[in-house]
Design an enzyme around this catalytic site. Sequence first.
Site, PDB file in Angstrom:
ATOM      1  N   HIS A 228       0.818  -1.217   0.000  1.00 20.47           N
ATOM      2  CA  HIS A 228       0.000   0.000   0.000  1.00 20.47           C
ATOM      3  C   HIS A 228       0.849   1.263   0.000  1.00 20.47           C
ATOM      4  O   HIS A 228       0.351   2.339   0.323  1.00 20.47           O
ATOM      5  CB  HIS A 228      -0.959   0.013   1.192  1.00 20.47           C
ATOM      6  CG  HIS A 228      -1.702  -1.273   1.369  1.00 20.47           C
ATOM      7  ND1 HIS A 228      -1.315  -2.256   2.240  1.00 20.47           N
ATOM      8  CD2 HIS A 228      -2.810  -1.750   0.735  1.00 20.47           C
ATOM      9  CE1 HIS A 228      -2.129  -3.293   2.163  1.00 20.47           C
ATOM     10  NE2 HIS A 228      -3.047  -3.020   1.251  1.00 20.47           N
TER      11      HIS A 228
HETATM   12  S1  FES Z   1       1.591  -0.340   3.391  1.00 15.69           S
HETATM   13 FE1  FES Z   1       0.062  -1.809   3.766  1.00 15.69          FE
HETATM   14  S2  FES Z   1       1.182  -3.535   4.397  1.00 15.69           S
HETATM   15 FE2  FES Z   1       2.721  -2.020   4.050  1.00 15.69          FE
END
Ligand code: FES
Length: 204
Positions: free
Chosen positions: A161
Site C-alpha cells: 500500500h
Molecule cells: S503499506 Fe500496507 S502492508 Fe505495508
Amino acid sequence: MSTQKQVDPGRRGLLVATCAAGGVVGVATAGALVSTFQPSERAKAAGAPVEVDIGDVAPGEMKVVEWRGKPVWILRRTPAMMATLEKDQSELADPASEKIFQLDMPEYCKNPHRSRVEHKEVLVTVGICSHLGCSPSSRLAAGPQPNLPDNWPGGFLCPCHGSTFDLSARVFKNKPAPTNMDVPPYMYLSDSRIVIGKDEKGEA
Ligand code: FES
C-alpha cells in the site's frame, strides 16, 4: 533478488516478499548459547536467538536472516546513507520511535540511527511493515525512481500500500503504516558477529 516466505503463520498468515540488496542473503542458525544461558519458558516458546556473521556485509549491502519466522534485515550503511538520517526529520511520522509496533524499542537503539552506538552504521530491523504485515522492498539508492518522490533519500518501499521508510526503517508521514518497523534486541559477540533476540538483559 527476492524470496517468498510465509511469515508468522499462526498470527497473520501473510505471504511476504523479502528482498536483499547486493545479492546477499543468508540464514543463520542458533549458536552455542544454550550452554551459557538459560532462556525463559516464554523465550523458548517464541524462538531461540539467532547468531549472524555480519563480516561479509559490505557498506551499502544488506543481509536477510530469519528470526522467529520473520525476516530481519542487517544493513551496513555508508557514510552518505548515515548523513541522510539526521538531516530534515520533519517528514518522518515518528522520528524518535516513540510508538511501539510489536516489540519495545531497545533503549540502546533510541537514536536517529536506531542502532547500537559501537556500530552505529549497522541497522538491524525486523523487515515487516506495521500496516498489514507485508515485507517492504529495499530502495537503498537516493534520488528519483519509480513510485518514489524525487527527493528520495534512500530507504524502503512497501509494495502493498505504498508506505515508505527511511534508512533507519522509520516511516514517513501520511502513509498507511502507523509506526516504524521494529528493532529487535540484539548484541555484538565480536565486531563481525551479532546475536538477534538477546542482549545484555537476556533473551527477548
Ligand atoms: S503499506 Fe500496507 S502492508 Fe505495508
